[in-house]
Write a protein that holds these residues in place. Sequence first.
Motif, mmCIF file in Angstrom:
data_model
loop_
_atom_site.group_PDB
_atom_site.id
_atom_site.type_symbol
_atom_site.label_atom_id
_atom_site.label_comp_id
_atom_site.label_asym_id
_atom_site.label_seq_id
_atom_site.Cartn_x
_atom_site.Cartn_y
_atom_site.Cartn_z
ATOM 1 N N ASP A 426 0.792 -1.109 0.151
ATOM 2 C CA ASP A 426 0.219 -0.134 -0.171
ATOM 3 C C ASP A 426 0.788 1.302 -0.023
ATOM 4 O O ASP A 426 2.100 1.161 0.468
ATOM 5 C CB ASP A 426 -0.960 -0.059 1.233
ATOM 6 N N GLU A 427 0.183 2.650 -0.281
ATOM 7 C CA GLU A 427 0.959 3.691 -0.514
ATOM 8 C C GLU A 427 1.212 4.439 0.915
ATOM 9 O O GLU A 427 0.137 4.594 1.647
ATOM 10 C CB GLU A 427 0.351 4.447 -1.166
ATOM 11 N N VAL A 428 2.473 4.753 1.292
ATOM 12 C CA VAL A 428 2.714 5.544 2.598
ATOM 13 C C VAL A 428 3.283 6.731 2.306
ATOM 14 O O VAL A 428 4.199 7.107 1.502
ATOM 15 C CB VAL A 428 3.777 4.634 3.315
ATOM 16 N N LEU A 429 2.549 7.813 2.985
ATOM 17 C CA LEU A 429 3.358 9.175 2.968
ATOM 18 C C LEU A 429 4.253 9.055 4.127
ATOM 19 O O LEU A 429 3.875 9.015 5.154
ATOM 20 C CB LEU A 429 2.387 10.217 3.155
ATOM 21 N N VAL A 441 12.312 4.849 8.430
ATOM 22 C CA VAL A 441 11.448 6.070 8.506
ATOM 23 C C VAL A 441 10.122 5.554 8.872
ATOM 24 O O VAL A 441 9.596 4.433 8.896
ATOM 25 C CB VAL A 441 11.478 6.515 6.919
ATOM 26 N N SER A 442 9.172 6.336 9.329
ATOM 27 C CA SER A 442 7.760 6.094 9.381
ATOM 28 C C SER A 442 6.871 7.014 8.769
ATOM 29 O O SER A 442 7.122 8.285 8.300
ATOM 30 C CB SER A 442 7.727 6.482 11.180
ATOM 31 N N GLY A 443 5.686 6.446 8.662
ATOM 32 C CA GLY A 443 4.782 7.438 7.685
ATOM 33 C C GLY A 443 3.338 6.571 7.930
ATOM 34 O O GLY A 443 3.092 5.637 8.683
ATOM 35 N N ARG A 444 2.409 7.071 7.139
ATOM 36 C CA ARG A 444 1.045 6.602 7.328
ATOM 37 C C ARG A 444 0.462 6.301 5.957
ATOM 38 O O ARG A 444 0.630 6.774 4.770
ATOM 39 C CB ARG A 444 -0.039 7.934 7.545
ATOM 40 N N LEU A 445 -0.380 5.043 6.325
ATOM 41 C CA LEU A 445 -1.227 4.745 5.001
ATOM 42 C C LEU A 445 -2.462 5.673 4.901
ATOM 43 O O LEU A 445 -2.550 6.322 5.733
ATOM 44 C CB LEU A 445 -1.797 3.306 5.358
ATOM 45 N N ASP A 458 15.811 11.410 2.948
ATOM 46 C CA ASP A 458 15.224 11.914 1.725
ATOM 47 C C ASP A 458 13.892 11.520 1.224
ATOM 48 O O ASP A 458 13.239 12.083 0.086
ATOM 49 C CB ASP A 458 16.267 11.878 0.552
ATOM 50 N N LEU A 459 13.192 10.174 1.855
ATOM 51 C CA LEU A 459 11.966 9.819 1.547
ATOM 52 C C LEU A 459 10.844 10.772 2.344
ATOM 53 O O LEU A 459 9.635 10.629 1.808
ATOM 54 C CB LEU A 459 11.783 8.393 1.943
ATOM 55 N N ILE A 460 11.200 11.556 3.224
ATOM 56 C CA ILE A 460 10.225 12.336 3.835
ATOM 57 C C ILE A 460 9.279 13.218 2.868
ATOM 58 O O ILE A 460 9.980 13.926 2.202
ATOM 59 C CB ILE A 460 11.076 13.120 5.019
ATOM 60 N N GLY A 461 8.208 13.142 3.210
ATOM 61 C CA GLY A 461 7.251 13.901 2.173
ATOM 62 C C GLY A 461 6.812 13.304 0.982
ATOM 63 O O GLY A 461 6.024 13.735 -0.026
ATOM 64 N N LYS A 462 7.647 12.069 0.708
ATOM 65 C CA LYS A 462 7.120 11.352 -0.421
ATOM 66 C C LYS A 462 6.157 10.112 -0.082
ATOM 67 O O LYS A 462 5.989 9.577 0.696
ATOM 68 C CB LYS A 462 8.570 10.783 -1.123
ATOM 69 N N ILE A 463 5.377 9.988 -1.297
ATOM 70 C CA ILE A 463 4.214 8.684 -1.195
ATOM 71 C C ILE A 463 4.968 7.671 -1.968
ATOM 72 O O ILE A 463 5.334 7.375 -3.071
ATOM 73 C CB ILE A 463 3.037 9.007 -1.771
ATOM 74 N N VAL A 464 5.318 6.558 -1.260
ATOM 75 C CA VAL A 464 5.999 5.162 -1.837
ATOM 76 C C VAL A 464 5.177 4.033 -1.374
ATOM 77 O O VAL A 464 4.505 4.025 -0.584
ATOM 78 C CB VAL A 464 7.541 5.193 -1.037
ATOM 79 N N LYS A 465 5.515 3.009 -2.136
ATOM 80 C CA LYS A 465 4.758 1.756 -2.145
ATOM 81 C C LYS A 465 5.521 0.905 -0.966
ATOM 82 O O LYS A 465 6.664 0.660 -0.958
ATOM 83 C CB LYS A 465 4.495 1.288 -3.439
ATOM 84 N N VAL A 466 4.744 0.508 0.174
ATOM 85 C CA VAL A 466 5.392 -0.465 0.980
ATOM 86 C C VAL A 466 4.847 -1.594 1.223
ATOM 87 O O VAL A 466 3.309 -1.578 1.126
ATOM 88 C CB VAL A 466 5.620 0.507 2.505
ATOM 89 N N LYS A 467 5.567 -2.620 1.353
ATOM 90 C CA LYS A 467 4.721 -4.014 1.594
ATOM 91 C C LYS A 467 4.752 -4.261 3.428
ATOM 92 O O LYS A 467 5.673 -3.903 4.063
ATOM 93 C CB LYS A 467 5.780 -4.990 1.254
#
Length: 482
Positions: A426-429, A441-445, A458-467
Motif C-alpha cells: 500500500d502507499e505510505v506518505l 522511517v515512519s509514515g501513514r497509510l 530523503d523519503l520524507i514527504g514522498k508517497i511510496v509503495k510499501v509491503k
Amino acid sequence: MYNEIDLKQININASPPAEEPQRQYYFMAKCCQYTKQFFTGHGRFPTAHVQNYGCQMNARDSEKLTGILEAVGYEIVDSEEADFVIYNTCTVRENANNKVWGRLGYLNTYKKKHPHMKIALCGCMMQEAEVLEKLKKSYRFVDLVFGTHNIYKFAELLHATFVQEGMVIDIWKDTDKIVEDLPVERKYKFKSGVNIMFGCNNFCSYCIVPYVRGRERSRKPQDILREIEQLAADGVVEIMLLGQNVNSYGKNLDVPVTFAQLLSDIEKIEGIERIRFMTSHPKDLSDELIAVMAKSSKICHHLHLPLQSGSSRILKEMNRHYDKEQYLALVERIRSAVPGIALTTDIIVGFPGETEEDFLETLDVVRRVGYESAFTFIYSKRTGTPAATKSDQVPENVVKERFDRLLKEVQQHATMRANALTGSVDEVLVEEVNEQDDTLVSGRLGNNFIVHFPGSRDLIGKIVKVKLNECKGFYFYGELAQ
Ligand code: SAH
Ligand code: SF4
Ligand code: F3S
C-alpha cells in the motif's frame, strides 16, 4: 497574500489602519522594533515557545501564532525556558484544564528568575468566566490573556504587552468575523491542516465547544481553494480539512455550497495527492458525500465518525440527532460504497444516567462496526453544559470498569482489522525518521495506520509503495516494494 507583504515598507509612525488584515501587518511591523531592540541589548533575537493543548483545530491556531512570532523576529524553540511562552489551551475535559494550571506553577518559578520573560494564555479555556477570574486573582504573573474569537489580533495584543503595564486581557463572547491572509508557520513541509469552518451549532449536551468556539462560520470556498493552491505550490501533498462538523460546511454562506461540492473542487488542485477531513457528524453525512468519496482518487479511505454512545436512549439525551440503527445503517452505506474504508470513532463512557444496558449497546456497536481505532473518553462534567446539571452522574468505579471493558473490545477489533492487511502492498506518505531507530522511517497509510520501514531521510514527504510485512497491533513493519 501575506507572503507578498514587506513589513519594512509599513509606516509605523502613522496611526494604525482600521481594516484587517492591514491592521495586524502594522502591529507586526511595530513588534519588529521590539525584537530588534532586544537584539541590540542581548546580542540575540528573543526566543518563543508555543505549546498546544488541544485538538487539531487548536494545533492549526498554534501554527498561526508561530507564524506571527517568526514574522516579527522571534526564534521559535522547543523549550519552555524561553523569552515568550504561549499556551494555547483546551477545555473539552477537566484534565485538559488541570494540565495548564499545573504548568503555570512551573512557569511562575522560571519567570521569577527571568523577570523580563512574558507569559501568554489563549484558546478555549480562556473563554470560561471562572478561568479568567482565577487568573486575575491568583496568576498576576501572566502578561497576556485572549480567547478563541480574536486570535487574528495576536500581533496587536503582543504589541500591547510591550507598551501596557500589567495583565493584558482581551476576551470576546462571540464573533462573525473571519480574517484571511495572516502568516502561518507549518509544522510539516508536506502536510497541512486547513480550516474550512469555525465554531459549532450542535450543542451536544455534554460538550463545551459551542460555548467556547461560538457559532458555526464557514470560510468562503474561494479562500479555501486559494490557500490549498498556495500550499500545493509550496510542496504540500496531504491536507486535512478541519471543522467541528465538516458535513454542515457551507450551509450559512451567502451562496450555499455543500461539503461534497467543496471536496470535488479541492480534488482538482494539482499537486495535492491526499485529502483528509475531520470531524464528520453522523447526522449530517450525506449520500452526496459518500458518492464523492467513492469515486475520488485523492480522498483517503478513512472516515472518523464519532459514535459517542451506542444506546439510542443516551444518544437522545446527548442531543446527537441519530439513533443506534441510523448509525449502523450509515456505516453499512459507507462500507458498501467505499469497500475497505477504515472507520474510527470517539466514544464517551459514563454519561449521566448510563446504565449497564446502555453500555452493552455501545459494546454491541463496537463489535458490529469493528473500528480501526477509537478514542475512548471518560465523561467529564463541564460547567455550563446541560448534562452537568443532571443528578444521575455515574459512580467513578462503575465508569472505570466500563472504560476498561470498552478499551479491550476496541483493541481486539483494531488488531483484527490491522492483521487483515498484513502481506499487502500500500502507499505510505513518509513523515519522519523513526525516533527509536534511525535506520527506519515512519509514515501513514491512507487509512491512517502507521508503518515503519528501512529508508532514508530523503523519503520524507514522498508517497511510496510499501509491503506490510508484520502487524504489531496498531502499526506495521514493512519494506519498500518495487
Ligand atoms: N466535533 C466533534 C468532536 C469534538 S470534541 C464531534 O462532534 O465529533 C472531541 C471529542 O471529545 C468528542 O467527540 C467527544 O467524544 C469528547 N468529549 C467532548 N466533550 C466531552 C466531555 N464532556 N467528556 C468526555 N468527553 C468529551
Ligand atoms: Fe461538541 Fe457536538 Fe459540536 Fe462536536 S458536534 S464540537 S461534540 S457540540
Ligand atoms: Fe479543546 Fe477547544 Fe479543540 S475545547 S477539543 S481545543 S475546540
